[in-house]
Design an enzyme around this catalytic site. Structure first.
Site, short mmCIF file in Angstrom:
data_model
loop_
_atom_site.label_atom_id
_atom_site.label_comp_id
_atom_site.label_asym_id
_atom_site.label_seq_id
_atom_site.Cartn_x
_atom_site.Cartn_y
_atom_site.Cartn_z
N LEU A 358 0.83 -1.21 0.00
CA LEU A 358 0.00 0.00 0.00
C LEU A 358 0.86 1.25 0.00
CD1 LEU A 358 -2.68 -0.95 2.66
CD2 LEU A 358 -3.03 -0.70 0.21
N GLY A 362 8.27 6.16 6.44
CA GLY A 362 9.54 6.21 7.14
C GLY A 362 9.77 4.99 8.00
N PHE A 363 8.71 4.51 8.64
CA PHE A 363 8.92 3.43 9.59
C PHE A 363 8.86 2.04 8.97
CE2 PHE A 363 7.47 6.81 12.51
CZ PHE A 363 8.60 6.85 13.30
N GLY A 364 8.43 1.95 7.76
CA GLY A 364 8.38 0.63 7.15
C GLY A 364 7.34 0.56 6.05
N ASP A 477 3.66 11.98 15.95
CA ASP A 477 3.96 12.04 14.52
C ASP A 477 2.71 12.40 13.72
OD1 ASP A 477 5.66 12.02 12.39
OD2 ASP A 477 5.82 9.85 12.22
#
Ligand SMILES: *[C@@H]1O[C@H](CO)[C@@H](O)[C@H](O)[C@H]1NC(C)=O
Ligand SMILES: *[C@@H]1O[C@H](CO)[C@@H](O)[C@H](O)[C@H]1NC(C)=O
Ligand SMILES: *[C@@H]1O[C@H](CO)[C@@H](O)[C@H](O)[C@H]1NC(C)=O
Ligand SMILES: *[C@@H]1O[C@H](CO)[C@@H](O)[C@H](O)[C@H]1NC(C)=O
Ligand SMILES: *[C@@H]1O[C@H](CO)[C@@H](O)[C@H](O)[C@H]1NC(C)=O
Length: 679
Positions: A358, A362-364, A477
């Site tokens: 999808l 930044g985190f994955g 965030d």
């Protein structure tokens, strides 16, 4: 041979925690687990120490029966001769699970049975479900069974290998339907896999007056569906005898399978008492038993074949185990329900196929998936985490987050841990993330009322996190790409807590600033300490983004970085704030609302945390309950302030490649730290 049907029963004794019943007394009982029940058991049936009733274990071709020890009066013979006696209404509900070591393949099945005896010594195992002998029944058997059949036996005219059937004195069902349940509209139908290893609940209701038998199925914990799966006109008066036993029958064939019953209630002449799911015994975890199962299957083969097969199987399972290996520690047990098996997530996402990707943040990476069994659409985020540090706190937080409920939060369903990797499972959001509507020039855009609606939704979720929930939750965030849009285009805030994973253990020496450039409040950059006020700052940037359709930091001419806040502030000072509105709105917007949101955005992004309004106030401004105050004249531009306070920070902004990028990896963070500390 696989196939089965079901019916019937035998005698067994069971025991378990019994909540014997109310004044209805005789003819009613409820067992939430069977540890203290007094069931009549035979064959493979056994009650585990935790109260779980196992009808079968891994023994081949054997029966298992469990019956309520007391016979019940099923025929109302008052004032009638036996030939005119009427079968009484009854109702039962039970929770079962079919657990085999093969996905999608299990043995035979099980049946709820009403029978005149508990002696099933002549019945056959395998597809006969331990109910009938090879003649497949006769009127003299007086057996009613509701079968949960997981093997298709052509000789019994089974419709498929995953069905529910009503059987009378035969393994050929009078009526059968594929397993599943109807939505409350009576039209949508959701499939269920009987052998999905997930507990499911069955209700069997017979109306003696209307002579109608209903069978309803649903995943455990879900309320009883309004419409039954099976509804059959049947007069049980001619099937049943005066007194009957009720219970369960199951049998094993060749595929080692556990057929479990977790809880059971029954009542004559009234609805079955509801089961308390919190008291039901837990199912054993599956996994790592593959070997024994393989052995059981292969045993009959020649020795050489066995050795070859075992070797092959062993390497397969080693491969498979490694492939699906997870990290699990004792302390995680308390979080049990929120934990997903990696294998399920792997299957749900077709092995994390690129086609299911999808997005990558930044985190994955985030993948779309459909959970086998429930068909629930999910989004799975794979986050790499190198350090063990903070993981426990983080998972505690995941669990906390899983308990948060607000219509503007993306619902976190649970997590899974592997070596160096964490998988977070969220509800799938049809319309993706907000940023693609704001920045994608060729894609669809949003009109002003939609934007205003999303803004208010996100504000209310923030209010919930900061003030309305039992403890203060700081998001850390907030940004357009973390706002997801559901089917109705409601904004839902997602991805919280993640930043926390990376800045755990913050102290003066090792300040790890995590968040996204352009959304970081100046004091957060300085101290590394996230507060509700730093969330408000990020929310202010988000407001400006949504109105202006611009990223918080964009490259202008000559590779200049344009900081959105400063740009809007400048227009505000020049009296041209309306010029900052997204040109894609084509001038179609409510000027008052737009001005309000822009001013509020500037107020929230004020460099001094004391000037920023708490989110409660923000909500009042957005609702028009209070007017947004004028900006203090001392408002200094964001970058000017940063320059004054921290030259290093500015150089970091300059050196940070794509603007708006999330600082994600720990190495990024430490380089940020180096820069920050280098001031
Ligand atoms: C279980 O059943 C046996 C035999 O029917 C009886 O003696 C015993 O008291 C029962 N125990 C309970 C707890 O009902
Ligand atoms: C299966 O259950 C029966 C009866 O409880 C027991 O005797 C047998 O040892 C069990 N077998 C396995 C493989 O667990
Ligand atoms: C019904 O039949 C049973 C035996 O099947 C007998 O014991 C009972 O007395 C009969 N009841 C009536 C009301 O005839
Ligand atoms: C069960 O029925 C069989 C034959 O129908 C009989 O031989 C056996 O004794 C019965 N068992 C019990 C425990 O009554
Ligand atoms: C069986 O289902 C039908 C259709 O929903 C309903 O009208 C009827 O009341 C149900 N009967 C029982 C005994 O639950």
């Amino acid at each position: 041979m696989p196939a089965l049907l079901l019916l019937l029963l035998l005698s067994l004794s069971m025991g378990g925690e019994l909540v014997p019943c109310s004044s209805a007394g005789e003819g009613q009982f409820a067992f939430q687990g069977f540890a203290a029940a007094n069931l009549t058991l035979d064959g493979l049936a056994a009650v585990m120490p935790n109260g779980l009733l196992a009808l079968t274990n891994f023994t081949l071709q054997t029966k298992g029966h469990a019956f309520n020890p007391t016979p019940l009066r099923f025929l109302d013979v008052n004032g009638a001769t036996n030939s005119t006696a009427v079968a009484r209404s009854f109702s039962t509900s039970f929770v079962f699970a079919i657990v085999s070591n093969y996905d999608g393949l299990s043995d035979q099945g099980l049946a709820f049975v009403v029978a005149p005896t508990t002696n099933f010594s002549t019945a056959i195992a395998g597809q006969y479900l331990g109910l009938l002998d090879a003649t497949n029944g006769a009127a003299s058997d007086h057996i009613l069974a509701v079968e949960l059949d997981t093997i298709m036996n052509p000789e019994f005219r089974d419709i498929n290998s995953n069905h529910v059937g009503i059987n009378v004195n035969s393994l050929i069902s009078r009526k059968a339907k594929p397993a599943g349940y109807y939505g409350d509209d009576g039209a949508t139908f959701r499939d269920l896999m009987l052998n999905s290893r997930e507990p499911m609940q069955v209700w069997v209701d017979y109306d003696g007056q209307a002579r109608q038998l209903n069978v309803t199925l649903a995943p455990a914990h879900e309320p009883k569906p309004r419409y039954p799966l099976l509804s059959e006109a049947i007069d049980l008066s001619s099937v049943l005898t005066e007194t009957m036993y009720v219970g369960f029958s199951s049998s094993s064939g060749v595929v080692s399978t556990h057929h479990y019953v977790l809880g059971w209630s029954f009542s004559l002449d009234g609805p079955a008492p509801p089961l308390d799911f919190s008291k039901l015994p837990a199912l054993p975890r599956v996994g790592s038993k593959h070997r024994s199962m393989v052995l059981a299957l292969v045993l009959p083969l020649a020795t050489v074949l066995i050795i070859a097969a075992v070797l092959a199987a062993a390497s397969f399972f080693v491969w498979r185990r490694r492939r699906f290996a997870e990290v699990r520690e004792d302390w995680e047990d308390e979080f049990g329900p929120h934990r997903f098996a990696y294998k399920d997530l792997f299957r749900a996402t077709d092995g994390f196929k690129n086609g299911n990707l999808l997005g990558a943040g930044g985190f994955g990476k985030v993948y779309k998936g459909v959970l086998p069994g429930s068909n629930l659409e999910i989004a799975v985020k794979r986050v790499s985490h190198d350090s063990r540090q903070g993981i426990r706190e983080f998972i505690a937080e995941v669990v906390t987050i899983g308990r948060l409920r607000h219509r503007n939060l993306a619902q976190l369903q649970g997590y899974c841990r592997r070596n160096g990797e964490l998988l977070l499972v969220y509800d799938y959001m049809e319309n993706g993330s907000l940023d693609k509507y704001l920045y994608n020039n060729n894609g669809p855009t949003l009109d002003w009322p939609q934007r205003y609606w999303i803004i208010k939704g996100v504000a209310s979720s923030l209010l919930y996190l900061h003030e309305d929930w039992e403890q203060v939750v700081i998001h850390r965030d907030i940004k357009a790409s973390n706002v997801l849009l559901d089917k109705q285009m409601n904004g839902r805030l997602g991805d919280f807590g993640l930043a926390r994973l990376y800045d755990h253990g913050t102290d003066a020496q090792t300040t790890h600033v995590v968040g996204t450039m352009g959304y970081l409040a100046p004091e957060l950059v300085r101290t590394g300490k996230a507060t509700p006020s730093t969330d408000v700052f990020a929310f202010g940037v988000f407001l400006l983004e949504v109105v202006c359709g611009r990223r918080p930091i964009e490259s202008g001419q000559h590779n200049n970085r344009v900081v959105l806040v400063d740009w809007v502030l400048e227009h505000h000072r020049n009296g041209s704030i309306i010029d900052t509105v997204d040109p894609r709105l084509m001038g179609k917007f409510n000027t008052d609302e737009v001005t309000l949101v822009l001013k509020l955005g500037l107020l929230c992004t004020h460099p001094s945390p004391n000037v920023r309004p708490p989110v409660q106030k923000v909500m009042q401004y957005l609702d028009g309950v209070q007017l947004v105050p004028d900006l203090p004249s001392t408002y200094m531009s964001y970058s000017m302030l940063v320059l004054m306070e921290n030259e290093g920070f500015d150089s970091y902004i300059m050196s940070c490649p794509p603007p708006g990028m999330t600082i994600c990896s720990v190495s990024d963070v430490s380089s940020a730290t180096v820069l920050l500390d280098g001031r």
